[in-house]
Design a protein around this motif. Structure first.
Motif, PDB file in Angstrom:
ATOM      1  N   GLU A 151       1.090  -1.119   0.017  1.00 37.67           N
ATOM      2  CA  GLU A 151       0.021   0.319  -0.057  1.00 37.67           C
ATOM      3  C   GLU A 151       0.621   1.149   0.443  1.00 37.67           C
ATOM      4  OE1 GLU A 151      -3.833   1.965   2.559  1.00 37.67           O
ATOM      5  OE2 GLU A 151      -2.396  -0.223   2.909  1.00 37.67           O
ATOM      6  N   ALA A 152       1.910   0.913   0.713  1.00 33.46           N
ATOM      7  CA  ALA A 152       2.745   2.338   1.070  1.00 33.46           C
ATOM      8  C   ALA A 152       3.747   2.535   0.382  1.00 33.46           C
ATOM      9  CB  ALA A 152       4.178   2.680   1.822  1.00 33.46           C
ATOM     10  N   GLU A 153       3.860   1.787  -1.073  1.00 33.42           N
ATOM     11  CA  GLU A 153       4.428   1.756  -2.300  1.00 33.42           C
ATOM     12  C   GLU A 153       3.623   2.214  -3.183  1.00 33.42           C
ATOM     13  OE1 GLU A 153       7.849  -2.267  -1.937  1.00 33.42           O
ATOM     14  OE2 GLU A 153       5.662  -1.951  -2.620  1.00 33.42           O
ATOM     15  N   ALA A 154       2.599   1.784  -3.837  1.00 42.65           N
ATOM     16  CA  ALA A 154       1.217   2.279  -4.511  1.00 42.65           C
ATOM     17  C   ALA A 154       1.747   3.557  -4.336  1.00 42.65           C
ATOM     18  CB  ALA A 154       0.522   0.894  -3.981  1.00 42.65           C
ATOM     19  N   ARG A 155       1.650   4.582  -2.763  1.00 45.85           N
ATOM     20  CA  ARG A 155       1.077   5.146  -2.426  1.00 45.85           C
ATOM     21  C   ARG A 155       1.906   6.332  -3.014  1.00 45.85           C
ATOM     22  NH1 ARG A 155       0.538   5.271   2.036  1.00 45.85           N
ATOM     23  NH2 ARG A 155       2.900   6.109   2.834  1.00 45.85           N
TER      24      ARG A 155
ATOM     25  N   LEU B 211       3.908   5.567  -5.065  1.00 43.99           N
ATOM     26  CA  LEU B 211       4.298   5.635  -6.764  1.00 43.99           C
ATOM     27  C   LEU B 211       3.318   6.332  -7.649  1.00 43.99           C
ATOM     28  CD1 LEU B 211       6.205   2.239  -7.268  1.00 43.99           C
ATOM     29  CD2 LEU B 211       7.255   4.422  -7.382  1.00 43.99           C
ATOM     30  N   GLN B 212       2.306   6.457  -6.976  1.00 47.43           N
ATOM     31  CA  GLN B 212       1.144   7.031  -7.515  1.00 47.43           C
ATOM     32  C   GLN B 212       0.284   5.774  -8.460  1.00 47.43           C
ATOM     33  OE1 GLN B 212       1.935  11.132  -9.154  1.00 47.43           O
ATOM     34  NE2 GLN B 212       2.711  11.584  -7.374  1.00 47.43           N
ATOM     35  N   GLN B 213       0.131   5.078  -8.363  1.00 49.69           N
ATOM     36  CA  GLN B 213      -0.255   4.130  -9.250  1.00 49.69           C
ATOM     37  C   GLN B 213      -0.797   2.998  -8.456  1.00 49.69           C
ATOM     38  OE1 GLN B 213       3.468   1.370 -10.038  1.00 49.69           O
ATOM     39  NE2 GLN B 213       1.851  -0.014  -9.277  1.00 49.69           N
ATOM     40  N   SER B 214      -1.624   2.289  -9.001  1.00 51.21           N
ATOM     41  CA  SER B 214      -3.083   1.213  -8.201  1.00 51.21           C
ATOM     42  C   SER B 214      -1.944   0.116  -7.669  1.00 51.21           C
ATOM     43  CB  SER B 214      -3.620   1.151  -9.640  1.00 51.21           C
ATOM     44  OG  SER B 214      -4.205  -0.457  -8.502  1.00 51.21           O
ATOM     45  N   ARG B 215      -2.493  -0.192  -6.549  1.00 48.48           N
ATOM     46  CA  ARG B 215      -1.843  -1.448  -6.134  1.00 48.48           C
ATOM     47  C   ARG B 215      -2.147  -2.859  -7.117  1.00 48.48           C
ATOM     48  NH1 ARG B 215      -2.765  -3.029  -0.052  1.00 48.48           N
ATOM     49  NH2 ARG B 215      -1.081  -4.201  -0.595  1.00 48.48           N
ATOM     50  N   LEU B 216      -2.909  -2.862  -8.223  1.00 50.45           N
ATOM     51  CA  LEU B 216      -3.633  -4.214  -9.257  1.00 50.45           C
ATOM     52  C   LEU B 216      -2.347  -3.810  -9.972  1.00 50.45           C
ATOM     53  CD1 LEU B 216      -6.896  -3.943  -9.663  1.00 50.45           C
ATOM     54  CD2 LEU B 216      -6.260  -5.024  -7.878  1.00 50.45           C
ATOM     55  N   LYS B 217      -1.762  -3.110 -10.218  1.00 48.79           N
ATOM     56  CA  LYS B 217      -0.005  -3.159 -11.529  1.00 48.79           C
ATOM     57  C   LYS B 217       0.965  -3.416 -10.757  1.00 48.79           C
ATOM     58  CE  LYS B 217      -2.737   0.650 -13.967  1.00 48.79           C
ATOM     59  NZ  LYS B 217      -2.075   1.841 -14.755  1.00 48.79           N
ATOM     60  N   PRO B 218       1.876  -4.550 -11.375  1.00 54.34           N
ATOM     61  CA  PRO B 218       3.044  -4.659 -10.728  1.00 54.34           C
ATOM     62  C   PRO B 218       4.262  -3.462 -10.890  1.00 54.34           C
ATOM     63  CG  PRO B 218       2.405  -5.902 -13.151  1.00 54.34           C
ATOM     64  CD  PRO B 218       1.719  -4.798 -12.306  1.00 54.34           C
ATOM     65  N   VAL B 219       4.706  -3.749  -9.324  1.00 52.95           N
ATOM     66  CA  VAL B 219       6.132  -3.259  -9.518  1.00 52.95           C
ATOM     67  C   VAL B 219       7.139  -4.335 -10.574  1.00 52.95           C
ATOM     68  CG1 VAL B 219       5.297  -1.375  -8.282  1.00 52.95           C
ATOM     69  CG2 VAL B 219       6.850  -3.666  -7.471  1.00 52.95           C
ATOM     70  N   LEU B 220       8.907  -3.329 -10.301  1.00 57.76           N
ATOM     71  CA  LEU B 220       9.712  -4.295 -10.146  1.00 57.76           C
ATOM     72  C   LEU B 220      10.044  -4.208  -9.117  1.00 57.76           C
ATOM     73  CD1 LEU B 220      10.905  -3.958 -14.262  1.00 57.76           C
ATOM     74  CD2 LEU B 220       9.736  -5.921 -13.091  1.00 57.76           C
ATOM     75  N   ALA B 221      10.721  -5.339  -8.218  1.00 53.35           N
ATOM     76  CA  ALA B 221      11.267  -5.409  -7.098  1.00 53.35           C
ATOM     77  C   ALA B 221      12.885  -5.805  -7.291  1.00 53.35           C
ATOM     78  CB  ALA B 221      10.228  -5.907  -6.452  1.00 53.35           C
ATOM     79  N   TYR B 222      13.630  -4.932  -6.585  1.00 55.83           N
ATOM     80  CA  TYR B 222      14.940  -4.839  -7.037  1.00 55.83           C
ATOM     81  C   TYR B 222      15.649  -5.165  -5.248  1.00 55.83           C
ATOM     82  CZ  TYR B 222      15.198   0.068  -6.749  1.00 55.83           C
ATOM     83  OH  TYR B 222      15.384   1.136  -6.563  1.00 55.83           O
ATOM     84  N   ALA B 223      16.353  -6.007  -5.139  1.00 56.97           N
ATOM     85  CA  ALA B 223      17.707  -5.693  -4.071  1.00 56.97           C
ATOM     86  C   ALA B 223      19.021  -5.870  -4.638  1.00 56.97           C
ATOM     87  CB  ALA B 223      17.422  -6.960  -2.761  1.00 56.97           C
ATOM     88  N   GLY B 224      20.215  -5.232  -3.848  1.00 57.99           N
ATOM     89  CA  GLY B 224      21.299  -5.020  -3.925  1.00 57.99           C
ATOM     90  C   GLY B 224      21.929  -4.650  -3.106  1.00 57.99           C
ATOM     91  N   GLU B 225      23.600  -5.202  -3.217  1.00 57.08           N
ATOM     92  CA  GLU B 225      24.958  -4.287  -2.281  1.00 57.08           C
ATOM     93  C   GLU B 225      25.638  -3.724  -3.322  1.00 57.08           C
ATOM     94  OE1 GLU B 225      24.014  -8.188  -2.357  1.00 57.08           O
ATOM     95  OE2 GLU B 225      22.233  -7.742  -1.218  1.00 57.08           O
ATOM     96  N   ASP B 226      26.621  -3.052  -2.300  1.00 61.83           N
ATOM     97  CA  ASP B 226      27.084  -2.089  -3.196  1.00 61.83           C
ATOM     98  C   ASP B 226      28.368  -2.228  -2.763  1.00 61.83           C
ATOM     99  OD1 ASP B 226      26.009  -0.944  -5.661  1.00 61.83           O
ATOM    100  OD2 ASP B 226      24.506   0.707  -4.164  1.00 61.83           O
ATOM    101  N   VAL B 227      30.117  -2.458  -3.379  1.00 60.31           N
ATOM    102  CA  VAL B 227      31.035  -2.792  -2.319  1.00 60.31           C
ATOM    103  C   VAL B 227      31.703  -1.777  -3.111  1.00 60.31           C
ATOM    104  CG1 VAL B 227      30.628  -5.468  -2.790  1.00 60.31           C
ATOM    105  CG2 VAL B 227      31.867  -4.636  -4.392  1.00 60.31           C
ATOM    106  N   ASP B 228      32.975  -1.308  -1.896  1.00 63.10           N
ATOM    107  CA  ASP B 228      34.002  -0.776  -2.807  1.00 63.10           C
ATOM    108  C   ASP B 228      34.904  -1.610  -2.946  1.00 63.10           C
ATOM    109  OD1 ASP B 228      35.791  -1.687  -0.710  1.00 63.10           O
ATOM    110  OD2 ASP B 228      35.015  -0.400   0.799  1.00 63.10           O
ATOM    111  N   ALA B 229      36.333  -1.187  -3.142  1.00 67.84           N
ATOM    112  CA  ALA B 229      37.477  -1.048  -4.137  1.00 67.84           C
ATOM    113  C   ALA B 229      38.236  -2.118  -3.378  1.00 67.84           C
ATOM    114  CB  ALA B 229      38.994   0.401  -3.998  1.00 67.84           C
ATOM    115  N   ASP B 230      37.960  -2.751  -1.615  1.00 65.31           N
ATOM    116  CA  ASP B 230      38.491  -4.030  -1.061  1.00 65.31           C
ATOM    117  C   ASP B 230      37.459  -4.602  -1.170  1.00 65.31           C
ATOM    118  OD1 ASP B 230      40.433  -2.702  -0.339  1.00 65.31           O
ATOM    119  OD2 ASP B 230      39.822  -1.507   0.613  1.00 65.31           O
TER     120      ASP B 230
END
Length: 244
Positions: A199-203, A205-224
């Protein structure tokens, strides 16, 4: 005759439907076909690219699936007036360079910041112990005034004290990290899946809760190779095309 070898006066020679889709996508991105305009007929495009109408139809279907085109039966294919932005996913993920569009003004807004104990998921992603303090920033990205993504970015509070304030002031995670000696960083991995929004994401993103989203999760690393941050968020699927 093999379409890769078809030639003719004034006819562009290309490969199969994927190559045609690439060329047509590039023409749209360059503004050759304006938002809202109707493309030439399927027959005209087939002659232009030197391919069969079946191949041309498959290329158009691909761009329709990406959200670049709208196909009206009996009328033709139209360039979407609300053109989606394109996110280029690579080992160096940078908002200003990787989230691109032909005309939209791209901005980000920090909705909230907090310093809280890491839960098991965040601790694992950041290689911390559960309960260690982390900084969290909830950020919404906009193309013009239309939200295209919402993300929660987390990092170690001990290593990056005050990072949320620096990010809010500069609007750039890369610039903020330089004050901590991190001159460059890389995306270690990104997982993407389709799901229905909360519900929070739809609000946001200003879209309907009936429309899917592309969910993602990732990590960033430094030079080491040390994890410096993790991101968990989602794109509005109708407004963003992810290119790998």
């Amino acid at each position: 005759m093999d379409e890769k070898n078809r030639q003719g006066d004034g006819v562009k020679t290309v490969g199969g439907w994927a190559a045609v889709a690439t060329e047509l996508r590039a023409a749209i991105d360059r503004g050759r076909h304006a938002p809202g305009s109707r493309l030439p007929s399927e027959r005209a495009l087939s002659e232009q690219f030197g391919v069969s109408r079946v191949t041309m139809r498959r290329a158009i279907a691909e761009l329709e699936g990406e959200g670049l085109l709208r196909v009206a039966r009996g009328s033709g294919a139209y360039v979407r007036a609300d053109m989606p932005v394109r996110f280029k996913l690579s080992d160096k993920v940078r908002f200003s360079k990787d989230l691109t569009t032909t005309e939209a003004n791209l901005t980000r807004k920090v909705l909230s910041t907090s310093e809280i104990p890491a839960n098991a998921n965040i601790a694992t992603r950041l290689n911390l112990q559960p309960g260690e303090m982390v900084l969290e920033m909830r950020v919404v990205a906009y193309a013009d005034e239309l939200p295209v993504s919402v993300v929660m970015r987390s990092c170690s509070a001990m290593r990056f004290p005050g990072l949320t304030e620096k990010f809010a002031a500069t609007g750039s995670f890369t610039a903020a990290l330089k004050d901590y000696g991190v001159t460059d960083y890389w995306r270690r991995s990104t997982d993407i899946t389709a799901r229905m929004p909360t519900e929070a994401e739809a609000r946001l993103l200003q879209q309907s809760r009936l429309k899917p989203v592309l969910a993602y999760a990732g990590e960033d690393v430094d030079a080491d190779g040390t994890v410096i941050s993790c991101q968990i968020g989602c794109f509005a699927s109708e407004r963003v095309v992810v290119t790998v």
